[in-house]
Enzyme design. Structure first.
Site, PDB file in Angstrom:
ATOM      1  N   TRP A 321       0.483  -1.153  -0.276  1.00 19.67           N
ATOM      2  CA  TRP A 321      -0.153   0.278   0.509  1.00 19.67           C
ATOM      3  C   TRP A 321       0.357   1.196   0.085  1.00 19.67           C
ATOM      4  O   TRP A 321       0.292   2.421  -0.337  1.00 19.67           O
ATOM      5  CB  TRP A 321      -1.226  -0.205   1.198  1.00 19.67           C
ATOM      6  CG  TRP A 321      -0.541  -0.192   2.984  1.00 19.67           C
ATOM      7  CD1 TRP A 321      -0.476  -1.289   3.242  1.00 19.67           C
ATOM      8  CD2 TRP A 321       0.431   0.484   3.254  1.00 19.67           C
ATOM      9  NE1 TRP A 321       0.883  -1.004   4.006  1.00 19.67           N
ATOM     10  CE2 TRP A 321       1.424  -0.053   4.449  1.00 19.67           C
ATOM     11  CE3 TRP A 321       0.513   1.975   3.289  1.00 19.67           C
ATOM     12  CZ2 TRP A 321       2.126   0.817   5.528  1.00 19.67           C
ATOM     13  CZ3 TRP A 321       1.448   2.333   4.411  1.00 19.67           C
ATOM     14  CH2 TRP A 321       2.494   2.076   4.902  1.00 19.67           C
ATOM     15  N   CYS A 322       2.299   1.300  -0.066  1.00 22.76           N
ATOM     16  CA  CYS A 322       2.769   2.225   0.082  1.00 22.76           C
ATOM     17  C   CYS A 322       3.357   3.285  -0.862  1.00 22.76           C
ATOM     18  O   CYS A 322       3.943   1.767  -1.985  1.00 22.76           O
ATOM     19  CB  CYS A 322       4.375   1.783   0.894  1.00 22.76           C
ATOM     20  SG  CYS A 322       5.937   3.047   1.140  1.00 22.76           S
ATOM     21  N   HIS A 323       3.009   4.342  -0.894  1.00 16.35           N
ATOM     22  CA  HIS A 323       3.556   5.239  -2.182  1.00 16.35           C
ATOM     23  C   HIS A 323       5.198   4.333  -2.434  1.00 16.35           C
ATOM     24  O   HIS A 323       5.202   4.572  -4.045  1.00 16.35           O
ATOM     25  CB  HIS A 323       3.097   6.297  -1.914  1.00 16.35           C
ATOM     26  CG  HIS A 323       3.422   7.474  -3.222  1.00 16.35           C
ATOM     27  ND1 HIS A 323       3.035   7.314  -3.995  1.00 16.35           N
ATOM     28  CD2 HIS A 323       4.702   8.389  -2.852  1.00 16.35           C
ATOM     29  CE1 HIS A 323       3.813   8.119  -4.886  1.00 16.35           C
ATOM     30  NE2 HIS A 323       4.674   9.023  -4.479  1.00 16.35           N
TER      31      HIS A 323
END
Length: 629
Positions: A321-323
């Site tokens: 989920w981390c950009h």
């Protein structure tokens, strides 16, 4: 001319006889001593042992020729004898035989209202003459021997002539008594006690307290010192920020801040953790999707096996989920494929590029203190040192994340394997500025100081990074405040004043010291701990005339469920009022004045009490003797 009889014929003249009657005077005095020997003997013996008989023998001389000195008239006991023998008063004027004084009979009161008085003057140190005085002349004070040996009823002599005895010493001060001795002892004890109290009061420094407007300018700043331990916040991402209502916004202060990795028991290895400054991190602008997945996926089952079989293992700990993880992913997979082609694991195997999904392997990521995503860790076989928990101490990569930078960095690391120095290749230094030791432990102790303006503001400690993401649900900002204080460092001289003024300053300058703020497991997710501090300035003007600034504060704490990354926040509110404490020493002149007042007051009160007791006793004696009038 003195002939040894001058004293006796002067008495004869005073009695109205011829001066040739000196022999009669001698015989009368001897007769008085013999008749009242029981009375006179102790009086003379108290004066000098054997003096009764010596004085009696000295009175006996019948020859008209000059008599030797041991037969001359000898005062003061001769004065008592003459007064008692003839029932008269005797004045003695002298400068060589003690003080001038008056003698009265010790056994008999006045026979009438106008008794006879004679005055003898002792001149030239060896001669007596009779002096005649007329009118109501001033009398010399009563002789002490008479005061000590008189009978109570003979006090009428002194009472009768009280107006003329102007220099008379009060009888209650000259006569020894048990009550007088007791009062004297009590007076001495009282003076010592009051002196001690006055000395203590003089040495005690008084203080005055005033509330005034704080006249500090808007540009004035206050130093905030702190030492706070976060058992579950990594030093790798710990950031100290300061902001206020005037627009000040300083992020990730490092100049005056030091960090130390700690474990859950707040123990540190003693080495300061140095953060690597990371500017803008470069990523691939365009990625060839044909590379696909090139990194090896690691989990808790194969992680230790892989890191121990290969000389160099570079692991990307990421979260889907981390950009920033998604930006790194294409370049990471491409780099992994390039490294596999250059250093085939089957034939070379000096480097393995791997990945760990922290959403799937939370325990493994926690074991290696992963708090921000992505985190690139470097594991070197045989060169890693284990910490107290058995976890290898490894390195973290902070450099650019584009394919070219990663490939270049990994090539340099591979080329250094087998060399004696990992920092040089073919005599040229390798750039390792983007590689630094990873935190040894999962917690962090942050200590140091910051400067803040005296306006409402915030001191914030949080996990922060310009190239990492954080899982708010996994962040725990529990902490222990070892110290938190406001104001400049206090010098040893100031500290002595502060210790003396401690009771007036209170304990508000370190109210949070030693306090722990821990979140429970059920409150762990997204919990921000907020402290609301009301700060009041206190100025102390000591005896050294040095102005000491101290800041006291009140503190209230609350737990807030945050919608973003949890933080530890200190809200600072400075009061517009300040406390001024001034030390005041008592003047020495005031101490001396009070001391004199104590001495004079005690003597006066003691004299009054003694006079009351003495006169009451004498009145009781007179009543007993039938002399109540």
């Amino acid at each position: 001319m003195p002939d040894g009889h001058c004293g006796f014929w002067s008495v004869a003249v005073g009695l109205g006889m011829d001066q040739s009657s000196w022999g009669l005077i001698r015989r009368d005095l001897v007769q008085e001593m013999d008749q009242n020997e029981s009375i006179w003997f102790p009086i003379f013996e108290a004066w000098d042992e054997g003096y009764f008989y010596t004085h009696r023998q000295g009175l006996i001389w019948d020859s008209v020729s000059d008599c030797p000195p041991d037969h001359w008239m000898d005062f003061p006991l001769a004065g008592l004898l003459i007064a008692q023998t003839y029932g008269i008063g005797v004045h003695l004027l002298t400068t060589t035989m003690g003080a001038s004084s008056t003698f009265f009979p010790i056994l008999s009161p006045p026979a009438n209202q106008q008794p006879l008085f004679i005055m003898l003057a002792h001149v030239n140190e060896n001669h007596f003459i009779h002096v005649k005085l007329e009118g109501d002349y001033l009398m010399q004070p009563a002789n002490g021997l008479w005061l000590n040996h008189r009978r109570p009823y003979t006090e009428q002599w002194e009472d009768m002539y009280l107006p003329r005895l102007e220099w008379k010493t009060p009888r209650d001060l000259t006569e020894a008594s048990l009550s007088g001795a007791g009062i004297s002892i009590l007076a001495a004890i009282s003076m010592i006690f009051l002196f001690g109290m006055e000395l203590h009061s003089y040495l005690t420094i008084s203080t005055s307290t005033a509330i005034i407007i704080d006249k500090s300018s808007i540009e004035d700043t206050v130093r905030v010192d702190f030492n706070i331990s976060f058992p579950l916040l990594s030093c790798e991402f710990a950031s100290v920020d300061v902001s206020d209502v005037l627009g000040t916004n300083r992020l990730n202060i490092t100049k005056t801040i030091r960090k130390y990795s700690i474990n859950k028991q707040y123990q540190s290895n003693g080495h300061e953790f140095h953060s690597v400054p990371v500017a803008h991190v470069k990523h691939d602008e365009k990625v060839d999707e044909t590379y696909g997945e090139g990194s090896i996926t690691l989990n808790s089952r194969n992680f230790d096996k892989v890191t121990h079989e290969h000389a160099l293992v570079v692991v990307n700990f990421f979260a889907p989920w981390c950009h920033w993880s998604n930006l790194l992913s294409p370049a990471w997979e491409k780099t992994a494929k390039v490294m596999r082609q250059r250093y085939n694991p089957k034939y070379d195997g000096r480097i393995i590029v791997a990945s760990v999904d922290c959403t799937q392997e939370q325990a493994l990521c926690g074991k290696h203190h992963i708090q921000g995503y992505p985190s690139i860790r470097i594991f070197r076989k045989g060169s890693d040192i284990k910490d107290r928990t058995g976890i290898h101490i490894h390195e973290t990569y902070y450099g650019d994340r584009d394919t070219d930078s990663l490939v270049s960095k990994f090539d340099n690391m591979v080329s250094s394997i087998g060399k004696e120095s990992l920092k040089y290749i073919d005599g040229k230094p390798v750039n390792y500025t983007t590689v630094a030791p990873a935190p040894h432990q999962e917690g962090c102790r942050i200590e140091g100081f910051v400067w803040v303006k005296k306006v409402p503001g915030n001191l914030i400690i949080s996990a922060s990074s310009g190239s990492h993401s954080f899982d708010a649900s996994q962040m725990n900002m529990s902490h222990v405040v070892s110290t938190l204080s406001f104001g400049s460092t206090i010098t040893p001289m100031m500290m002595s004043d502060m210790k003396r003024l401690g009771p007036y300053l209170g304990a508000g300058h370190n109210r949070l010291n030693g306090q722990a703020y821990m979140t429970s497991p059920e409150d762990r997710a997204n919990v921000t701990i907020e402290h609301y501090l009301q700060v009041v300035k206190t100025e102390v003007l000591g005896l050294s005339h040095q102005l000491i600034e101290n800041y006291e504060y009140t503190a209230h704490t609350s737990l807030v469920h945050a919608h973003s990354i949890p933080v530890a926040k200190f809200h600072l509110e400075f009061s517009p009022m300040q406390v001024l404490i001034t030390e005041n020493a008592k003047p020495f002149s005031h101490f001396i004045t009070n001391l004199c007042a104590i001495i004079g007051g005690v003597f006066t009160v003691a004299g009054i009490l003694d006079s009351i007791l003495y006169n009451t006793y004498k009145l009781a004696k007179k009543v007993e003797l039938g002399k109540n009038y």
